[in-house]
Enzyme design. Sequence first.
Site, PDB file in Angstrom:
ATOM      1  N   GLU A  33       0.834  -1.236   0.134  1.00 21.94           N
ATOM      2  CA  GLU A  33      -0.148  -0.008  -0.138  1.00 21.94           C
ATOM      3  C   GLU A  33       0.872   1.127   0.058  1.00 21.94           C
ATOM      4  O   GLU A  33       1.872   1.275   0.966  1.00 21.94           O
ATOM      5  CB  GLU A  33      -0.906   0.048   1.203  1.00 21.94           C
ATOM      6  CG  GLU A  33      -1.896   1.035   1.280  1.00 21.94           C
ATOM      7  CD  GLU A  33      -2.887   0.940   2.688  1.00 21.94           C
ATOM      8  OE1 GLU A  33      -3.440   1.756   2.884  1.00 21.94           O
ATOM      9  OE2 GLU A  33      -2.703   0.008   3.267  1.00 21.94           O
ATOM     10  N   ARG A 257       4.106 -12.334  10.060  1.00 23.05           N
ATOM     11  CA  ARG A 257       4.581 -11.207  10.259  1.00 23.05           C
ATOM     12  C   ARG A 257       6.181 -11.169  10.733  1.00 23.05           C
ATOM     13  O   ARG A 257       6.170 -11.788  11.760  1.00 23.05           O
ATOM     14  CB  ARG A 257       3.688 -10.306  10.912  1.00 23.05           C
ATOM     15  CG  ARG A 257       3.993  -8.575  10.709  1.00 23.05           C
ATOM     16  CD  ARG A 257       2.693  -7.979  10.896  1.00 23.05           C
ATOM     17  NE  ARG A 257       1.674  -7.974   9.805  1.00 23.05           N
ATOM     18  CZ  ARG A 257       1.703  -6.844   9.140  1.00 23.05           C
ATOM     19  NH1 ARG A 257       2.753  -5.841   9.219  1.00 23.05           N
ATOM     20  NH2 ARG A 257       0.618  -6.711   8.064  1.00 23.05           N
ATOM     21  N   LYS A 267       4.301   0.900   9.426  1.00 20.49           N
ATOM     22  CA  LYS A 267       4.539   2.103   8.773  1.00 20.49           C
ATOM     23  C   LYS A 267       4.088   3.502   9.509  1.00 20.49           C
ATOM     24  O   LYS A 267       4.724   4.529   9.300  1.00 20.49           O
ATOM     25  CB  LYS A 267       3.834   2.066   7.312  1.00 20.49           C
ATOM     26  CG  LYS A 267       4.696   1.293   6.426  1.00 20.49           C
ATOM     27  CD  LYS A 267       3.879   1.328   4.863  1.00 20.49           C
ATOM     28  CE  LYS A 267       2.955   0.099   4.800  1.00 20.49           C
ATOM     29  NZ  LYS A 267       2.442  -0.063   3.721  1.00 20.49           N
TER      30      LYS A 267
END
Length: 551
Positions: A33, A257, A267
Amino acid sequence: MSEEKSLNFIEEIIENDLAEGKYSSIVTRFPPEPNGYLHMGHASSICLNFGLTKKYKGYTNLRFDDTNPTTEETEYVDSIKEDIQWLGFEWKNEYFASDYFEQLYTYAVTLINKGLAYVDDSTADQIAIEKGTPTHAGVSNKFRDRSIEENLLLFAEMRAGKYADGEKVLRAKIDLASSNMLMRDPILYRIKHAHHHRTGDAWCIYPMYDFAHGQSDSIENITHSICTLEFIPHRELYDWLIEKLEIYPSHQYEFARRNMNYTVMSKRKLLQLVNEGFVKSWDDPRMPTISGMRRRGYTPESIRDFCDRIGIAKRENLVDIGLLEFCVREHLNKIAQRRMVVFDPLKVTITNYDGSETITSENNPEDENGGQREVVFSREIYIEREDFMENPPKKYFRLAIGQIVRLKSAFIIQCDEIVKDAEGNILELKCSYFPNSKSGNDTSGLAVKSTIHWVAIDAAVPIEINLYDRLFKVENVDSEAGDFKDHINENSLHILTTAYAEKSLLEANTTERFQFLRKGYFCLDKESTADKLVFNRTVTLKDSWAKEKAR
Ligand code: ATP
Ligand code: MG
């Protein structure tokens, strides 16, 4: 090392698929993204996705997941591409999920036509209440029974901009009693009168993640769609939508993850560090971003090696940042040019030597083709203040009155006299050298127990050095109570302004890697100028991780 390593679980799945003839080659995608810079976790996903299509025949697409109109920025798109390329990977196609908006709209119409989607006028709160709880089934409302014709009309009106944000949504008609909450008539489209960085004002309805991701995979004929564990409950919906739309059957697989100790890897949090001035930029060398690691001097090879060593897991765990530093050291030891830099200078005058001469020194003892460089040797040099002791303990083998040391690649010297100021501070050492002790041609017969680095004062270049420490004081930042920023190490950057380097470093560029002898690995910072050379310490020489593991 990868040859003998056993297959990871995704490789096993792929090898089975290929053996069964399910596919003749594979296609993966990396779907960032564009709302921030890539970090170490993304690097592990990149190495996995691109690594698989390198290993098995196939290719990987880069797909910007830009279905959310409010956050994405072109700066991020550019940085993401630069980072992937720098890591050493090439994508086959560059796509944007927003390119599929028209196709996704058509898919939604298909679902409506099949009686599998409906327009709901309820508020978000109402929908949440009616969805029930994991222990109580949801309840249906009157909108669920709307006719196909009415749904088609309302959905077209939603697209045409007739309604305000939040007034209506399009939902899949699945099962309000499903044990999987995501299957209880999930929202597919919402109204958002927002400008999109690529489609501008063409749309005021935007697909939800679940109605974009799997469909994008399918449009691109992705065979193995790899994502992180939090998407496990989404897989049922992923499969349901593909089945009902009768489109290419991509499959989703999940891995854990990656998180590292002493840092954060989201982020959103990294953006806070930048915006609130805890670091200078996204590519601040203390950041766990790919651009930060690049600026710090980490190499793509070492990051790939690290990702290879940690492999992939099905359960979340905290990876030791020490292992990453170990990989960085291993690679830099092989490629770094050796240079001499004195951090805390102490003047030495070699009283029986006059003038200066040029000597040669090896660039890298680990590399037989590394070559040599010229270094100026002269009567006045700097040595490291800590390489001298006025009152040395036993077994102190560096300089002290009457003791000898070798100056790297040059001569053996002996300390004869200390020069002090009125307060007793040591200003200078007077030493004598042994003319027949030159490195490579030493006939002095002297047994010398240590070698120290030095620079000739006349030929020395003042440089500034950024010394970095961990960005956070605690090991598991995300598990600590309170705000994550409470745990920032306020001493993570120390700027050293006293250092002198040998002249050859005047020619350094930012892609070169150096080992400053006995000091660590360094690289030129991108903001360095001819007037002020600035170097970043990439990593220290000490190998604490390997030692700990060996214990
Ligand atoms: P963040 O929480 O940092 O915003 P994200 O998952 O929202 O991460 P995306 O841009 O959506 O970031 O991620 C792109 C790809 O990278 C996804 O496939 C995602 O699963 C993967 N990814 C993101 N973070 C990690 C991580 N820490 N470890 C492994 N893969 C990750
Ligand atoms: Mg995200």
